[in-house]
Design an enzyme around this catalytic site. Structure first.
Site, mmCIF file in Angstrom:
data_model
loop_
_atom_site.group_PDB
_atom_site.id
_atom_site.type_symbol
_atom_site.label_atom_id
_atom_site.label_comp_id
_atom_site.label_asym_id
_atom_site.label_seq_id
_atom_site.Cartn_x
_atom_site.Cartn_y
_atom_site.Cartn_z
ATOM 1 N N LYS A 142 4.770 -1.530 8.536
ATOM 2 C CA LYS A 142 3.494 -0.836 8.783
ATOM 3 C C LYS A 142 2.783 -1.558 9.902
ATOM 4 O O LYS A 142 2.981 -2.758 10.098
ATOM 5 C CB LYS A 142 2.617 -0.890 7.521
ATOM 6 C CG LYS A 142 1.498 0.113 7.509
ATOM 7 C CD LYS A 142 2.033 1.461 7.105
ATOM 8 C CE LYS A 142 0.957 2.460 6.848
ATOM 9 N NZ LYS A 142 1.497 3.566 6.044
HETATM 10 N N1 GLU Z 1 2.399 6.745 7.356
HETATM 11 C C1 GLU Z 1 3.193 7.516 6.462
HETATM 12 C C2 GLU Z 1 3.326 6.818 5.118
HETATM 13 O O1 GLU Z 1 2.507 6.006 4.748
HETATM 14 C C3 GLU Z 1 4.504 7.926 7.076
HETATM 15 C C4 GLU Z 1 5.435 6.820 7.451
HETATM 16 C C5 GLU Z 1 6.642 7.298 8.254
HETATM 17 O O2 GLU Z 1 6.794 8.479 8.458
HETATM 18 O O3 GLU Z 1 7.425 6.426 8.666
HETATM 19 O O4 GLU Z 1 4.197 7.089 4.352
#
Ligand code: GLU
Length: 434
Positions: free
Chosen positions: A120
């Protein structure tokens, strides 16, 4: 609040802080690991991310002056495949939050059995204060600061709170321009959630909401709730909240209350999810929407519904909100919306909580489809994306239901257990180097 220090976290030198999101999240995951009697080495590995990267970078503002921004990328675990997870642009982005969200991504990908790890990132910034040009320069400079710490075989960013397809397009283009020749024309798999014309996938924009609806369609009937007749409320009317509501409208569910950063609204007869989405797009929030009455936040939380869907930020529901909530099922569209004390309160009050790593896994699942399409130079139809997403979400929901029965635990612990069982199986095979 985590009620007592976890021994693994203590061993790693964490000073016990029950309000810290990372400690809360890690404590829950480690409690599930205990339930499974997982080896200590695995608990130690998962209790900290593999890499935590912090960058500071300057951006020229429209006024001609420069601002320095702080950006993060945390890579939690890549046992199952490349690190994967969103990039958040929000003023409250901090290292602890990003760490928590990266751990949740590891759990989410493992629960759905995707060949991806967890990561993240984000930038501490209020995107609402930036012009389009400033946003583009910030995105490009952040991406170049990360350099080859991201890549289609290594770490694959995606949209999250405050970011969108346009930003993902700039991110992918920047990466393709600054890396080696091989990536120049083929490297757009470095980022998912891109615009359709630049290698994005059908169905990615609505994916998280669609995944949540697929989870609800298998789980609610077992709880004697008919989606076609149910009432529900939503916290946050951004990508996840609004898409969930628009897709639930097709099934006949009635949206009676919404809360966001601008205010709260209520209409006992139900609101039109599409019209509300158009209104929010134009006005920046739900406040002032004509087809509903304005209510205060307490009234929103106390309003009775069958299902409540928090789809905004972490830790929004604390113990006091948990004592007000009046629903049968709380389906977590957002990551970690409930504090552990709220969780306990909701359990005592008989509210069934469907956990985030299941409910919002649709986003990363369609990201996986996008990555796969890019790497195979293919394009899937919207129907194929929907069919595959439904199949994977139903399988994950069934795994959670079955484990909750087997372990006699709540759905959150069951979801973590299922993810951990898979990680454990692969660690057993691979071992720990050297
Ligand atoms: N930000 C989204 C989540 O928290 C998507 C992450 C992604 O598609 O890699 O799941």
């Amino acid at each position: 609040m985590a009620s007592a220090p976890n021994t693994i976290l203590s061993e790693l030198g964490f000073r016990f802080d029950p309000n810290n999101l990372y400690q809360q999240t890690a404590t829950q995951v480690l409690a599930a690991a205990e339930l499974l009697d997982l080896p200590t080495f695995l608990q130690l590995i998962l209790a900290q991310p593999k890499n935590e990267l912090m960058v500071h970078f300057p951006v020229r503002m429209d006024s001609g002056s420069y601002k320095l921004f702080k950006g993060y990328r945390v890579q939690h675990n890549n046992l199952l495949g490349p690190y994967k997870g969103g990039m958040r642009f929000h003023p409250s982005v901090s290292l602890d939050d990003v760490k928590s969200l990266s751990l949740l991504m590891t759990m989410k990908c493992a629960l759905v059995r995707l060949p991806l790890g967890g990561g993240k990132g984000g930038v501490q910034v209020d995107p609402r204060q930036l012009s389009k040009g400033e946003m583009m320069r910030l995105t490009r400079r952040f991406t170049s600061a990360l350099g080859d710490n991201i890549g289609p075989d290594y770490d694959i960013p995606a949209p999250d709170v405050g970011t969108n397809a346009e930003i993902m397009g700039w991110m992918a283009d920047t990466y393709m321009n600054i890396t080696g020749r091989a990536q120049r024309s083929y490297g757009n798999a470095v980022v998912t959630g891109k615009p359709l014309a630049f290698g994005g996938s059908e169905g990615r924009e609505k994916a998280t909401g669609q995944g949540l609806v697929f989870v609800l369609e298998v789980m609610l009937p077992a709880m004697h709730i008919d989606p076609a007749k149910m009432t529900y409320s939503v916290i946050g009317y951004g990508n996840v909240g609004s898409w969930t509501a628009r897709l639930l409208k097709e099934r006949g569910s009635k949206l009676t209350a919404v809360l966001d950063h601008t205010g709260a609204i209520l209409n006992h007869s139900g609101m039109d999810a599409d019209e509300l989405a158009a209104y929010v797009q134009q006005n920046g929030g739900v406040k002032g929407y004509a087809d509903a009455e304005a209510i205060d936040t307490d009234t929103f939380y106390k309003h009775e519904v069958d299902v409540m869907i928090p789809a905004a930020l972490e830790q929004m529901i604390d113990e006091s909100r948990g004592s007000q909530i009046n629903c049968k099922v709380l389906a977590e569209g957002a990551n970690a919306p409930c504090t552990p004390l709220a969780d306990r309160m909701l359990e005592q009050r008989g509210v069934q909580v469907l956990p985030a790593i299941l409910c919002n896994a649709g986003g990363v699942t369609v990201s996986y489809f996008e990555w796969k399409q890019n790497r195979q130079a293919e394009r899937w139809s919207a129907q194929k994306v929907d069919d595959e997403l439904r199949r994977l979400m139903h399988a994950a929901a069934d795994r959670v239901t079955d484990l909750a029965k087997e372990k006699k635990c709540d759905m959150r612990a069951a979801a973590y257990c299922s993810a951990l069982q898979y990680l454990d199986e692969v660690y057993e095979i691979r071992g720990v180097f050297p």
